[in-house]
Design an enzyme around this catalytic site. Structure first.
Site, PDB file in Angstrom:
ATOM      1  N   CYS A  79       0.835  -1.197   0.000  1.00 52.38           N
ATOM      2  CA  CYS A  79       0.000   0.000   0.000  1.00 52.38           C
ATOM      3  C   CYS A  79       0.879   1.260   0.000  1.00 52.38           C
ATOM      4  O   CYS A  79       1.459   1.587  -1.032  1.00 52.38           O
ATOM      5  CB  CYS A  79      -1.002  -0.042   1.155  1.00 52.38           C
ATOM      6  N   HIS A 168      -3.847  -5.149   0.276  1.00 48.86           N
ATOM      7  CA  HIS A 168      -3.341  -5.653   1.557  1.00 48.86           C
ATOM      8  C   HIS A 168      -3.332  -7.180   1.578  1.00 48.86           C
ATOM      9  O   HIS A 168      -4.366  -7.801   1.839  1.00 48.86           O
ATOM     10  CB  HIS A 168      -4.211  -5.122   2.702  1.00 48.86           C
ATOM     11  N   GLU A 170      -2.214  -8.979   3.813  1.00 52.98           N
ATOM     12  CA  GLU A 170      -2.403  -9.432   5.193  1.00 52.98           C
ATOM     13  C   GLU A 170      -3.856  -9.363   5.645  1.00 52.98           C
ATOM     14  O   GLU A 170      -4.175  -9.785   6.763  1.00 52.98           O
ATOM     15  CB  GLU A 170      -1.511  -8.610   6.133  1.00 52.98           C
TER      16      GLU A 170
END
Length: 194
Positions: A79, A168, A170
Site C-alpha cells: 500500500c 493488503h 495481510e
C-alpha cells in the site's frame, strides 16, 4: 531477517504475524525511529515497507531506505510502501478516483514471482485513497496486477529485487495473501544468498 519499516499503521502487525507464521525472523522499527546507518548495522536480508495513513512524502525514512537499499537487498512494499517504491523511481502518486477502504476487487495478475501458482483473478482487499498514476510508472517497472478498470495493483522492478502491492495481502479478505508473502521470500531469498 526481515526489517519491517512501520508507517504507523494498524495493519503492520497483521503482516508481522503472517511473516512470523511463515517462520521468518522479524525486526519492526517505526519510520521515525531508525536511521540508514542503523539499518546497515542490522544487516537485514529483506526490507519491507508497511502500509500507512499518509502519503510517501510523510512516511519518515521509507523513501530514503528504498533509495539506499534498492539493488542491495530485496524490497517489498504494501500500500503506502508500494506507492513509496513507485515515487522513489519517478512515478506520481495521486488521489484515486474512488476511495477504497475495506473494499475488495478482483485483480488480474501475471502469475509470476509473488503471484506464482495463485488463482487468477484473485480477490484483493483495498484500503487507500492514493494510487500510482499508470502513465507515470517508470519503464523500469512492470505492472504485475491490475483491476479491470486498469488501476495498478502490483509492480515489479525489471532488474532489481523490488516489488510492491497496492492492496493488503495481510487482510483476511484477500485471497492467498500469506502465499504471496511466502512467494516473495522464496523468490528473492536466492538474491540474498547470491
Amino acid at each position: 531477517m526481515i526489517l519491517m519499516i512501520d508507517n504507523y499503521d494498524s495493519f503492520t502487525y497483521n503482516l508481522v504475524q503472517y511473516l512470523g507464521e511463515l517462520g521468518e525472523e522479524l525486526v519492526v522499527k517505526r519510520n521515525d525511529s531508525i536511521t540508514i546507518d542503523e539499518i546497515e548495522e542490522l544487516s537485514p536480508d529483506f526490507l519491507m515497507i508497511s502500509p500507512g495513513p499518509c502519503s510517501p512524502d510523510e512516511a519518515g525514512i521509507s523513501l530514503e531506505a528504498i533509495k539506499h537499499f534498492a539493488g542491495k537487498i530485496p524490497i517489498f512494499g504494501v500500500c503506502l510502501g508500494h506507492q513509496s517504491i513507485a515515487q522513489v523511481f519517478g512515478g506520481d502518486v495521486v488521489r484515486a478516483e474512488r476511495l477504497m477502504h475495506g473494499k475488495t476487487s478482483d485483480i488480474e495478475h501475471d502469475g509470476k514471482t509473488i503471484f506464482e501458482g495463485l488463482k487468477n483473478p484473485l480477490v484483493a482487499t483495498r484500503y487507500h485513497s492514493l494510487i500510482v498514476k499508470p502513465e507515470t510508472l517508470p519503464s523500469c517497472f512492470t505492472v504485475t496486477a491490475q483491476t479491470k478498470e486498469g488501476e495498478i495493483m502490483a509492480i515489479r522492478h525489471n532488474d532489481l529485487p523490488i516489488e510492491g502491492v497496492q492492496f493488503h495481502p495481510e487482510s483476511i479478505m484477500t485471497s492467498f495473501g500469506k502465499e504471496m508473502l511466502r512467494n516473495f521470500i522464496e523468490t528473492y531469498r536466492k538474491e540474498v544468498i547470491a
